[in-house]
Write a protein that holds these residues in place. Structure first.
Motif, short mmCIF file in Angstrom:
data_model
loop_
_atom_site.label_atom_id
_atom_site.label_comp_id
_atom_site.label_asym_id
_atom_site.label_seq_id
_atom_site.Cartn_x
_atom_site.Cartn_y
_atom_site.Cartn_z
N THR A 261 -20.53 7.87 8.95
CA THR A 261 -21.47 8.71 9.68
C THR A 261 -21.96 9.88 8.84
N GLU A 262 -21.10 10.43 8.01
CA GLU A 262 -21.50 11.54 7.14
C GLU A 262 -22.60 11.11 6.19
N LEU A 263 -22.46 9.90 5.63
CA LEU A 263 -23.49 9.37 4.73
C LEU A 263 -24.78 9.12 5.49
N LEU A 264 -24.69 8.56 6.68
CA LEU A 264 -25.88 8.23 7.46
C LEU A 264 -26.60 9.49 7.92
N ASP A 265 -25.84 10.52 8.28
CA ASP A 265 -26.47 11.79 8.67
C ASP A 265 -27.24 12.40 7.52
N ALA A 266 -26.68 12.27 6.31
CA ALA A 266 -27.35 12.82 5.13
C ALA A 266 -28.53 11.97 4.69
N HIS A 267 -28.47 10.67 5.00
CA HIS A 267 -29.51 9.73 4.54
C HIS A 267 -29.89 8.78 5.67
N PRO A 268 -30.61 9.29 6.67
CA PRO A 268 -31.03 8.43 7.79
C PRO A 268 -31.95 7.29 7.38
N GLU A 269 -32.48 7.37 6.16
CA GLU A 269 -33.32 6.28 5.68
C GLU A 269 -32.54 4.96 5.56
N LEU A 270 -31.21 5.03 5.54
CA LEU A 270 -30.41 3.81 5.50
C LEU A 270 -30.65 2.95 6.74
N THR A 271 -30.88 3.59 7.87
CA THR A 271 -31.19 2.84 9.09
C THR A 271 -32.50 2.06 8.91
N GLU A 272 -33.48 2.67 8.28
CA GLU A 272 -34.76 2.00 8.03
C GLU A 272 -34.59 0.83 7.07
N ILE A 273 -33.77 1.03 6.05
CA ILE A 273 -33.55 -0.03 5.05
C ILE A 273 -32.89 -1.24 5.70
N PHE A 274 -31.77 -1.01 6.40
CA PHE A 274 -31.07 -2.13 7.01
C PHE A 274 -31.84 -2.70 8.19
N GLY A 275 -32.71 -1.90 8.78
CA GLY A 275 -33.56 -2.40 9.86
C GLY A 275 -34.55 -3.44 9.38
N GLN A 276 -34.85 -3.47 8.09
CA GLN A 276 -35.69 -4.54 7.53
C GLN A 276 -34.90 -5.81 7.29
N LEU A 277 -33.62 -5.65 6.98
CA LEU A 277 -32.77 -6.79 6.65
C LEU A 277 -32.25 -7.51 7.89
#
Length: 317
Positions: A261-277
């Motif tokens: 969660t700490e990584l995701l809070d700092a980099h919410p773009e990860l949700t966008e990346i995995f949302g394509q996959l």
């Protein structure tokens, strides 16, 4: 991913010599629909995946797309077992892993009763794991759960396509191959029979076999119905027909990414990346990819990158 043997072996590995996964390189690729993010440049991300074919493919997929997106990736695919990966995530040794909602709910969190709705199951496991500093992203359609399969020719002869069809068969046709652990689980053999209006006395021969042997035994006609996992590459290779679980007995094991969660809070773009996959990963896709490794002998990392290129998520020079 769900057997007691794996859990025991993993526990011995972790307790006796520490967590020592076999790390791999990350195959090079260029952006496709996955773009490079300045915000991820040089950000250290460690991907942990388990030590069986499907997870090796998925761990390499995640590693490749994260590096394409700009992160500094350590690829810990081939970590021993489910609980080896879980320990890596809880300890912070890793901060991204491909995981299954049912594994989280049943194996890690200790619940006996699965939630039958895929979105409900995902939300429940995500909500509970937030207390451990881990977030489960929205899952893919892929559901690697238990199932029963019959060889295609015999399925055609008997006219069976779903588990509810079994109740109309003669006792002599109701022969099964199952693993011993599955036979005793609360989400296993006998509760499944009850759900579909059957009991052990109504069956013909029931044979306990190791998981890997069940596929060939079913294909060779040693039993009509073999316990399988729904995305195993041996299913198409051996011309097996997976029966529909039309009363939704088996737990849901939808694939997603678990992210610190700490990584995701700092980099919410990860949700966008995995949302394509994630929307692209279906049972049929995973069956085909697993078969390329298990049946054709291809390298999991190359299989992962080839598929990412085919889907336009990344590119190669």
């Amino acid at each position: 991913m769900r057997t007691a043997v794996i859990a025991l072996v993993t526990a011995l590995v972790v307790s006796s010599c520490g967590l020592e996964p076999a790390s791999g390189t990350v195959l090079k690729a260029q952006p496709g629909s996955i773009e490079r993010y300045d915000s991820l440049a040089g950000v250290p991300i460690t991907v942990a995946a388990k030590d069986f074919t499907e997870q090796l493919i998925l761990g390499n997929m995640l590693s490749i797309i994260l590096e394409v997106a700009g992160a500094d990736v350590t690829n810990m695919s081939n970590t021993p077992g489910s609980f080896g990966v879980r320990q890596a995530m809880l300890s912070g040794t890793a901060n991204v892993s491909p995981e299954y909602t049912g594994t989280g709910w049943i194996n890690y969190m200790g619940h006996e009763d699965p939630i039958k709705d895929p979105i409900g199951q995902w939300k429940a496991v995500d909500e509970q794991d937030r207390a451990n500093g881990l977030t489960w992203l929205e899952p893919s359609p892929m559901n690697n759960t238990y199932a029963f399969a019959i060889r295609e020719s015999e399925g055609e002869r008997l006219g069976v396509t779903k588990l509810s069809d079994l109740a109309r068969l003669d006792r002599s046709e109701l022969t099964f191959c199952v693993e011993s652990e599955f036979a005793s689980r609360n989400d296993g053999f006998e509760p499944m029979l009850k759900t579909y209006g059957l009991s052990r006395p109504q069956l013909g021969q029931v044979t306990n076999l190791d998981t890997g042997v069940i596929y060939t035994a079913t294909a060779d006609g040693e039993c009509n119905f073999g316990e399988v996992f729904t995305t195993d590459g041996r299913i198409p290779a051996l011309d097996l027909r997976v029966l529909e679980d039309d009363r939704q007995f088996f737990p849901l094991y939808n694939l997603t990414e678990v992210v610190a969660t700490e990584l995701l809070d700092a980099h919410p773009e990860l949700t966008e990346i995995f949302g394509q996959l994630n929307p692209k990963i279906t049972n049929d896709v995973m069956l085909a990819l697993n078969a390329r490794v298990d049946n054709d002998g291809e390298d999991p990392a190359l299989v992962a990158r080839d598929w990412l290129v085919k889907e336009g998520l990344v590119s190669v020079d």
